[in-house]
Motif scaffolding. Sequence first.
Motif, PDB file in Angstrom:
ATOM      1  N   HIS A   1     -57.452  50.428  -3.128  1.00 19.31           N
ATOM      2  CA  HIS A   1     -57.716  51.570  -3.996  1.00 19.31           C
ATOM      3  C   HIS A   1     -57.527  51.108  -5.440  1.00 19.31           C
ATOM      4  N   ILE A   2     -58.614  51.120  -6.197  1.00 18.59           N
ATOM      5  CA  ILE A   2     -58.576  50.687  -7.583  1.00 18.59           C
ATOM      6  C   ILE A   2     -59.594  51.506  -8.367  1.00 18.59           C
ATOM      7  N   SER A   3     -59.241  51.866  -9.583  1.00 20.38           N
ATOM      8  CA  SER A   3     -60.145  52.640 -10.419  1.00 20.38           C
ATOM      9  C   SER A   3     -61.323  51.779 -10.859  1.00 20.38           C
ATOM     10  N   PRO A   4     -62.550  52.303 -10.805  1.00 22.04           N
ATOM     11  CA  PRO A   4     -63.710  51.486 -11.226  1.00 22.04           C
ATOM     12  C   PRO A   4     -63.640  51.046 -12.683  1.00 22.04           C
ATOM     13  N   GLU A   5     -62.926  51.802 -13.540  1.00 22.61           N
ATOM     14  CA  GLU A   5     -62.831  51.423 -14.954  1.00 22.61           C
ATOM     15  C   GLU A   5     -61.973  50.179 -15.158  1.00 22.61           C
ATOM     16  N   ARG A   6     -61.080  49.883 -14.226  1.00 23.34           N
ATOM     17  CA  ARG A   6     -60.196  48.722 -14.356  1.00 23.34           C
ATOM     18  C   ARG A   6     -60.822  47.433 -13.847  1.00 23.34           C
ATOM     19  N   VAL A   7     -61.920  47.540 -13.136  1.00 21.76           N
ATOM     20  CA  VAL A   7     -62.537  46.359 -12.524  1.00 21.76           C
ATOM     21  C   VAL A   7     -63.247  45.545 -13.599  1.00 21.76           C
ATOM     22  N   THR A   8     -62.893  44.283 -13.710  1.00 24.24           N
ATOM     23  CA  THR A   8     -63.567  43.357 -14.627  1.00 24.24           C
ATOM     24  C   THR A   8     -64.336  42.270 -13.889  1.00 24.24           C
ATOM     25  N   ARG A   9     -64.098  42.129 -12.582  1.00 29.34           N
ATOM     26  CA  ARG A   9     -64.854  41.193 -11.736  1.00 29.34           C
ATOM     27  C   ARG A   9     -65.013  41.824 -10.365  1.00 29.34           C
ATOM     28  N   TRP A  10     -66.077  41.408  -9.678  1.00 31.06           N
ATOM     29  CA  TRP A  10     -66.279  41.904  -8.333  1.00 31.06           C
ATOM     30  C   TRP A  10     -65.369  41.173  -7.345  1.00 31.06           C
ATOM     31  N   HIS A  11     -65.148  41.786  -6.206  1.00 28.80           N
ATOM     32  CA  HIS A  11     -64.354  41.154  -5.148  1.00 28.80           C
ATOM     33  C   HIS A  11     -65.051  39.870  -4.701  1.00 28.80           C
ATOM     34  N   PRO A  12     -64.284  38.815  -4.415  1.00 28.58           N
ATOM     35  CA  PRO A  12     -64.932  37.540  -4.025  1.00 28.58           C
ATOM     36  C   PRO A  12     -65.825  37.657  -2.801  1.00 28.58           C
ATOM     37  N   GLU A  13     -65.518  38.564  -1.870  1.00 31.13           N
ATOM     38  CA  GLU A  13     -66.303  38.699  -0.646  1.00 31.13           C
ATOM     39  C   GLU A  13     -67.389  39.766  -0.763  1.00 31.13           C
ATOM     40  N   PHE A  14     -67.530  40.376  -1.931  1.00 29.13           N
ATOM     41  CA  PHE A  14     -68.542  41.425  -2.109  1.00 29.13           C
ATOM     42  C   PHE A  14     -69.921  40.785  -2.258  1.00 29.13           C
ATOM     43  N   ASP A  15     -70.859  41.217  -1.419  1.00 30.88           N
ATOM     44  CA  ASP A  15     -72.231  40.689  -1.463  1.00 30.88           C
ATOM     45  C   ASP A  15     -72.982  41.438  -2.555  1.00 30.88           C
ATOM     46  N   LEU A  16     -73.039  40.829  -3.735  1.00 33.00           N
ATOM     47  CA  LEU A  16     -73.624  41.506  -4.882  1.00 33.00           C
ATOM     48  C   LEU A  16     -75.134  41.677  -4.728  1.00 33.00           C
ATOM     49  N   GLN A  17     -75.803  40.674  -4.155  1.00 36.96           N
ATOM     50  CA  GLN A  17     -77.261  40.735  -4.062  1.00 36.96           C
ATOM     51  C   GLN A  17     -77.736  41.675  -2.968  1.00 36.96           C
ATOM     52  N   ASN A  18     -76.816  42.193  -2.157  1.00 40.37           N
ATOM     53  CA  ASN A  18     -77.191  43.083  -1.059  1.00 40.37           C
ATOM     54  C   ASN A  18     -77.094  44.549  -1.453  1.00 40.37           C
ATOM     55  N   CYS A  19     -77.039  44.846  -2.722  1.00 35.40           N
ATOM     56  CA  CYS A  19     -76.991  46.238  -3.170  1.00 35.40           C
ATOM     57  C   CYS A  19     -78.311  46.931  -2.830  1.00 35.40           C
ATOM     58  N   PRO A  20     -78.275  48.231  -2.589  1.00 29.47           N
ATOM     59  CA  PRO A  20     -79.508  48.923  -2.181  1.00 29.47           C
ATOM     60  C   PRO A  20     -80.543  48.936  -3.298  1.00 29.47           C
ATOM     61  N   ASP A  21     -81.785  49.018  -2.884  1.00 25.87           N
ATOM     62  CA  ASP A  21     -82.874  49.098  -3.852  1.00 25.87           C
ATOM     63  C   ASP A  21     -82.865  50.457  -4.549  1.00 25.87           C
ATOM     64  N   ILE A  22     -83.367  50.471  -5.755  1.00 28.79           N
ATOM     65  CA  ILE A  22     -83.480  51.719  -6.498  1.00 28.79           C
ATOM     66  C   ILE A  22     -84.602  52.552  -5.891  1.00 28.79           C
ATOM     67  N   GLY A  23     -84.328  53.835  -5.708  1.00 26.08           N
ATOM     68  CA  GLY A  23     -85.342  54.720  -5.152  1.00 26.08           C
ATOM     69  C   GLY A  23     -86.530  54.884  -6.086  1.00 26.08           C
ATOM     70  N   ARG A  24     -87.582  55.479  -5.563  1.00 28.47           N
ATOM     71  CA  ARG A  24     -88.800  55.698  -6.336  1.00 28.47           C
ATOM     72  C   ARG A  24     -89.081  57.185  -6.435  1.00 28.47           C
ATOM     73  N   LYS A  25     -89.315  57.627  -7.636  1.00 25.50           N
ATOM     74  CA  LYS A  25     -89.677  59.019  -7.866  1.00 25.50           C
ATOM     75  C   LYS A  25     -91.188  59.169  -7.753  1.00 25.50           C
ATOM     76  N   GLU A  26     -91.611  60.266  -7.156  1.00 25.58           N
ATOM     77  CA  GLU A  26     -93.045  60.500  -6.990  1.00 25.58           C
ATOM     78  C   GLU A  26     -93.663  60.860  -8.335  1.00 25.58           C
ATOM     79  N   LEU A  27     -94.580  60.046  -8.781  1.00 22.66           N
ATOM     80  CA  LEU A  27     -95.254  60.279 -10.053  1.00 22.66           C
ATOM     81  C   LEU A  27     -96.411  61.258  -9.864  1.00 22.66           C
TER      82      LEU A  27
END
Length: 446
Positions: free
Chosen positions: A229-255
């Motif tokens: 449990h840690i506040s997101p404002e205090r985070v200055t680096r990601w966890h070593p085991e966090f898969d950064l490139q596996n973040c979800p894709d940004i959704g698409r809004k219907e134009l």
Amino acid sequence: MGSLPMFAIVASPQKGLYTPTKSILPMNFGDGESNELMSPKKTATPRRLFSPTKETPSTSQPAYQRFQSLVESGRPTLQLPYKYRCLAETFKCLDTVCSMFFNRHETITMKKLKPAVQRMLRKNFSESSLAQIAHLYPEAYKFSQKKMTNPGSLTKYDYYQLVITPNVAESSVHVTSTTDSDDIIMSGQRKSMNPQVMTERQQHFNKLLLDIVKVEHNKFLQSLNPPMHISPERVTRWHPEFDLQNCPDIGRKELPQPPNIEKFSSARDILSTARNLFDCATPKERMMQRYEAKQKLDKQPDVVEPKAYDPVASILKGVPKSLIERIRARQAAKALDSMTRRPSQDKESNNYARLPDLARHIRNIFVTESKGVLDLDFVLAKLENSYREQIPRNDMKELLQLLAKETPLNWLTFPHIRDRDFLKINKSADLTEIIKQLQTKAEEKR
């Protein structure tokens, strides 16, 4: 005849006309007026014509308040995934091109926007990227479909185009023109995309991307054993085991899409459209759809999902549970410290880690030169050639000052003689003890 004088004086006739001169009149300083001889002064005020100039309203904020966000942002230490960085670069190029069209009061269509953004981005730009930007930052642009005419075409065919309009707040303009006759003051509202507005929009877009990664990172921390449990404002680096490139894709809004206008090129198309229109939703069609759906359900076999294989549980089989919990708690504490660590702490830790090796190099230089005092520039040049890292001279000088501060018994000093800096060491001190103390300091700062 009269007698003539003995001596006659013969002289040239004198000129009766002289060059006119200015007579100096007395100056009266008592009454504040002076009669000076000079060219006549211009008493009439010349007419001044100025081009309209912009005056800042008195109610505008000072610069330290308007640009406070640039100071607070600081140096970013949290990295974004590659696909998020590409989307941020796309938004930057899109905003730059839109600002040029918008400030010229031109209609921004996808046909004009796409080649300009692709030249600037050096990549393909499609409506899918535009839909992602609209989904993430819906307040940035307004989208609409506008009917365009094609006057140069022989068929006079009209078509629809996607129109993009930047959503920019109106800014007040105060214009003043000063003449001898009157003063003209004009004020009004005008929309423009200046560099300040573009910078604020880009910072807001990057913050939205960073917030998504922080949410995913927080979910990952909650899924750990034990959860962190840690506040997101205090985070200055990601966890070593966090898969950064596996973040979800940004959704698409219907134009907005162009209206569905059917165009028939032959009689066959008209007949097929009429047949589909009148044969749909009949009782026969509905019965066939229910029958096909039932057949699909009957053919599906019961699928039993096998249990997932956990390699960690098989390896740790037989290890005491208390020991596993202590190891996991120690790893969680170490990861928490690395995530909340500031960049200045990393720099300080690296500097202290260099001190033991630096002390050995300095000792070798003094032993090789067989002197107790050396010129500081000479020592810095030797360290640049012999040290294992390429460190700038100013940073190397700071390391020497830190070494002099942390070593006991004044082992390293900086005497200043005749406007020159020198370096002096105490050869009688034990170098082994000094290195041990420096290594202990480096362990504490790690």
